[in-house]
Design a protein around this motif. Structure first.
Motif, short mmCIF file in Angstrom:
data_model
loop_
_atom_site.label_atom_id
_atom_site.label_comp_id
_atom_site.label_asym_id
_atom_site.label_seq_id
_atom_site.Cartn_x
_atom_site.Cartn_y
_atom_site.Cartn_z
N GLY A 45 0.76 -1.16 -0.03
CA GLY A 45 -0.07 -0.11 -0.02
C GLY A 45 0.71 1.20 0.11
N ALA A 46 0.45 2.27 0.43
CA ALA A 46 1.27 3.76 0.67
C ALA A 46 2.55 3.24 1.34
CB ALA A 46 0.23 4.73 1.56
N PRO A 47 3.47 3.85 0.69
CA PRO A 47 4.97 3.42 0.98
C PRO A 47 5.30 4.32 2.40
CG PRO A 47 5.03 4.90 -0.87
CD PRO A 47 3.58 4.35 -0.63
N ASP A 48 4.43 5.36 2.81
CA ASP A 48 4.68 5.83 3.94
C ASP A 48 3.90 5.72 4.85
OD1 ASP A 48 2.39 6.85 2.79
OD2 ASP A 48 3.17 9.13 3.13
N ALA A 49 3.01 4.49 4.83
CA ALA A 49 1.94 3.92 5.91
C ALA A 49 2.91 3.65 7.20
CB ALA A 49 1.15 2.99 5.45
N HIS A 50 2.16 3.98 8.39
CA HIS A 50 2.68 3.52 9.56
C HIS A 50 1.80 2.07 10.04
CE1 HIS A 50 4.19 3.19 13.69
NE2 HIS A 50 2.96 2.83 13.88
N VAL A 51 2.59 0.79 9.81
CA VAL A 51 1.83 -0.18 10.06
C VAL A 51 2.38 -0.85 11.42
CG1 VAL A 51 1.89 -2.60 8.96
CG2 VAL A 51 2.17 -0.63 7.37
N SER A 52 1.36 -1.54 12.02
CA SER A 52 1.76 -2.15 13.13
C SER A 52 1.36 -3.76 13.26
CB SER A 52 1.01 -1.54 14.63
OG SER A 52 1.47 -2.37 15.40
N TRP A 53 2.21 -4.90 13.05
CA TRP A 53 1.98 -6.03 12.99
C TRP A 53 1.69 -6.77 14.24
CZ3 TRP A 53 1.17 -7.64 8.09
CH2 TRP A 53 1.87 -6.86 7.01
N LEU A 54 0.58 -7.46 14.43
CA LEU A 54 0.22 -8.33 15.25
C LEU A 54 -0.14 -9.79 14.94
CD1 LEU A 54 -2.69 -6.01 17.09
CD2 LEU A 54 -0.18 -6.50 17.82
N TYR A 80 -1.69 -19.58 12.26
CA TYR A 80 -1.32 -18.15 12.87
C TYR A 80 -2.44 -17.13 12.13
CZ TYR A 80 2.96 -19.73 14.63
OH TYR A 80 3.77 -20.33 15.70
N THR A 81 -2.60 -16.00 12.80
CA THR A 81 -3.31 -14.97 12.29
C THR A 81 -2.37 -13.95 12.19
OG1 THR A 81 -5.57 -15.86 12.82
CG2 THR A 81 -5.45 -13.41 12.25
N ALA A 82 -2.15 -13.10 11.18
CA ALA A 82 -1.23 -11.99 11.04
C ALA A 82 -2.28 -10.57 11.00
CB ALA A 82 -0.42 -12.13 9.88
N LEU A 90 -7.92 -2.41 9.82
CA LEU A 90 -7.14 -3.48 10.26
C LEU A 90 -7.19 -4.74 9.11
CD1 LEU A 90 -5.80 -4.99 12.77
CD2 LEU A 90 -8.04 -5.93 13.49
N LEU A 91 -6.07 -5.12 8.61
CA LEU A 91 -6.17 -5.97 7.58
C LEU A 91 -5.65 -7.54 8.37
CD1 LEU A 91 -4.21 -4.02 5.03
CD2 LEU A 91 -6.77 -4.42 5.10
N THR A 92 -6.34 -8.55 7.82
CA THR A 92 -5.95 -9.75 8.44
C THR A 92 -5.93 -10.89 7.46
OG1 THR A 92 -7.39 -9.26 10.14
CG2 THR A 92 -6.92 -11.46 10.15
N ALA A 93 -4.84 -11.67 7.97
CA ALA A 93 -4.59 -13.05 7.03
C ALA A 93 -4.41 -14.19 8.11
CB ALA A 93 -3.40 -12.98 6.26
N SER A 94 -4.88 -15.33 7.83
CA SER A 94 -4.34 -16.46 8.40
C SER A 94 -3.94 -17.30 7.55
CB SER A 94 -5.91 -17.31 8.96
OG SER A 94 -6.66 -16.52 9.67
N GLU A 102 9.27 -21.15 4.43
CA GLU A 102 9.14 -20.01 4.18
C GLU A 102 7.91 -19.41 3.60
OE1 GLU A 102 12.84 -18.21 2.48
OE2 GLU A 102 14.06 -19.92 3.33
N ARG A 103 7.38 -18.44 4.18
CA ARG A 103 6.08 -18.02 3.53
C ARG A 103 6.08 -16.62 3.33
NH1 ARG A 103 0.71 -20.93 4.70
NH2 ARG A 103 0.23 -19.48 3.08
N ASP A 104 5.47 -15.91 2.42
CA ASP A 104 5.22 -14.67 2.00
C ASP A 104 3.88 -14.15 2.45
OD1 ASP A 104 7.94 -13.62 1.38
OD2 ASP A 104 7.77 -14.74 -0.36
N ILE A 105 3.48 -13.25 3.31
CA ILE A 105 2.16 -12.83 3.61
C ILE A 105 1.94 -11.59 3.39
CG2 ILE A 105 0.47 -12.90 5.65
CD1 ILE A 105 1.75 -15.86 5.22
N LEU A 106 1.28 -11.34 2.19
CA LEU A 106 1.03 -9.84 1.66
C LEU A 106 -0.17 -9.42 2.18
CD1 LEU A 106 2.44 -10.60 -2.01
CD2 LEU A 106 3.74 -9.62 0.06
N LEU A 107 -0.28 -8.27 2.89
CA LEU A 107 -1.67 -7.78 2.96
C LEU A 107 -1.45 -6.11 2.44
CD1 LEU A 107 -2.09 -8.55 7.06
CD2 LEU A 107 -3.52 -9.40 4.91
#
Length: 109
Positions: A45-54, A80-82, A90-94, A102-107
């Motif tokens: 998404g926006a390259p200047d976004a502030h993202v916090s991962w849980l 897992y849920t990211a 809030l974007l979510t991926a299981s 090795e997994r790439d999880i893209l949101l």
């Protein structure tokens, strides 16, 4: 003497533990294997976004939050849920991870 060696990754929940006995005058070597996989989390998404991962496992245990557009976490095998928090969104991926995987999880939005 007797010692316990614990190896942990800064990001993730993988831990390897081994107990060793060291004898005076003897050289010793210890090899530790982590039964874990690597999840690479990325916000698209926006390259200047502030993202916090849980990241939460299927037992509800949550890893410490990680800030940044991307993050790599070393995880024990399981489900897992990211979640990526961007402002109020809030974007979510299981996903599942296996040992050695090795997994790439893209949101993104």
């Amino acid at each position: 003497g007797d010692y316990r060696i614990e190896s942990r990754f800064a990001s993730g929940n993988a831990v390897a533990v081994v107990d060793v006995s060291v004898r005076s005058g003897m050289m010793s070597a210890v090899e530790i294997d982590h039964a874990a996989g690597l999840a690479r989390l990325s916000y698209v998404g926006a390259p200047d976004a502030h993202v916090s991962w849980l990241v939460t496992n299927d037992h509800g245990e949550q890893l410490p939050a990680i800030d940044g557009l991307s993050a790599s976490v070393v995880l024990t095998p399981g489900a897992y849920t990211a979640k990526a928090r961007i402002g109020t969104e809030l974007l979510t991926a299981s996903f599942d991870i296996a040992a050695g995987q090795e997994r790439d999880i893209l949101l993104g939005n």
